[in-house]
Design a protein around this motif. Structure first.
Motif, PDB file in Angstrom:
ATOM      1  N   PRO A  52       0.809  -1.230   0.000  1.00  0.00           N
ATOM      2  CA  PRO A  52       0.000   0.000   0.000  1.00  0.00           C
ATOM      3  C   PRO A  52       0.836   1.271   0.000  1.00  0.00           C
ATOM      4  O   PRO A  52       2.030   1.266   0.302  1.00  0.00           O
ATOM      5  N   ALA A  95       0.598   5.240   1.679  1.00  0.00           N
ATOM      6  CA  ALA A  95      -0.047   6.154   2.622  1.00  0.00           C
ATOM      7  C   ALA A  95       0.256   7.564   2.162  1.00  0.00           C
ATOM      8  O   ALA A  95       1.420   7.982   2.138  1.00  0.00           O
ATOM      9  N   VAL A 122       5.267   5.690   2.329  1.00  0.00           N
ATOM     10  CA  VAL A 122       4.598   6.883   2.824  1.00  0.00           C
ATOM     11  C   VAL A 122       5.027   8.071   1.970  1.00  0.00           C
ATOM     12  O   VAL A 122       6.216   8.250   1.696  1.00  0.00           O
ATOM     13  N   THR A 135      -5.334   6.124   1.598  1.00  0.00           N
ATOM     14  CA  THR A 135      -4.619   4.869   1.372  1.00  0.00           C
ATOM     15  C   THR A 135      -4.869   4.405  -0.058  1.00  0.00           C
ATOM     16  O   THR A 135      -5.989   4.470  -0.553  1.00  0.00           O
ATOM     17  N   TYR A 169      -3.871   5.996  12.102  1.00  0.00           N
ATOM     18  CA  TYR A 169      -3.441   5.980  10.710  1.00  0.00           C
ATOM     19  C   TYR A 169      -2.517   4.794  10.416  1.00  0.00           C
ATOM     20  O   TYR A 169      -2.587   4.196   9.339  1.00  0.00           O
ATOM     21  N   VAL A 199      -3.378   1.943   7.539  1.00  0.00           N
ATOM     22  CA  VAL A 199      -2.492   1.529   6.467  1.00  0.00           C
ATOM     23  C   VAL A 199      -2.210   0.035   6.522  1.00  0.00           C
ATOM     24  O   VAL A 199      -2.229  -0.659   5.504  1.00  0.00           O
TER      25      VAL A 199
END
Length: 209
Positions: free
Chosen positions: A129, A131, A171, A188, A203, A207
């Motif tokens: 993922p 962020a 991030v 996200t 947060y 994530v």
């Protein structure tokens, strides 16, 4: 001076306030971000007009991104992401570009060259993922004041963890997402979910989820 908008909106309900967007284009851009990233001041009028037309054809929204802290000020090759957040079709591709003009040469749906052909060698699917924390201070000071510390904290706590999943996961600080009154705002990817007015622990959990 009065209270910042995020302080005045502390009791406002968040549910249902985020914009609906299926397709996103994320472009690493360590230079200055003007109040509107497509007002012609970031990329120049001619390139901006071409980018806007290209984005409109794909029904995509552009966000500029940079790594938190001094790492975001580097110069050289830049990472771009093509994200589809539609439920059941969520997908995120990444590629390296030399600058924003390179986006004009690719289909923003799948990254293939405009006019056909095979995808470039750097194009690949991302397995982890992203962020995204809005830190766009020229759009709203709340995002800079509240967003940057959160982006730094998420980088410290999640940066290495996400990189272990995929070097392209991680991030990023990002340009205006909307909802700055709920700063710090997190999106996200590839889920495309937007969170606001929350703390770092929440947060981090979002994530990881």
């Amino acid at each position: 001076f009065g209270a910042r908008c995020s302080e005045q909106s502390a009791d406002d309900p968040l549910a249902g306030t985020a914009s609906h967007q299926r397709r996103w284009v994320l472009l690493e851009h360590p230079g200055a971000w003007s109040r509107d990233i497509l007002d012609g001041n970031v990329f120049g009028a001619e390139l901006t007009a071409a980018l806007q037309e290209h984005l409109d054809r794909a029904n995509a929204r552009l966000l500029l991104i940079r790594h938190p802290g001094r790492a975001g000020q580097h110069d050289g090759a830049r990472r771009a992401y093509l994200v589809d957040t539609a439920p059941g079709q969520r997908d995120m591709l990444t590629l390296e570009v030399s600058g924003p003009a390179d986006l004009l040469a690719i289909d923003l749906h799948d990254g293939t060259p405009v006019g056909g052909g095979e995808p470039g060698a750097t194009l690949r699917r991302v397995d982890g993922p992203l962020a995204l924390i809005c830190t766009h201070g020229k759009r709203d000071q709340c995002c800079a004041v509240r967003g940057r510390p959160v982006a730094d904290a998420l980088e410290r706590r999640l940066g290495a963890e996400l990189a272990d999943i995929d070097p392209a996961a991680g991030v990023w600080e990002c340009s205006h997402t909307g909802g700055h009154r709920f700063a710090p705002v997190l999106i996200t990817m590839p889920g495309g979910l937007t969170y606001g007015s929350d703390d770092v622990d929440s947060y981090v959990a979002a994530v990881r989820a």
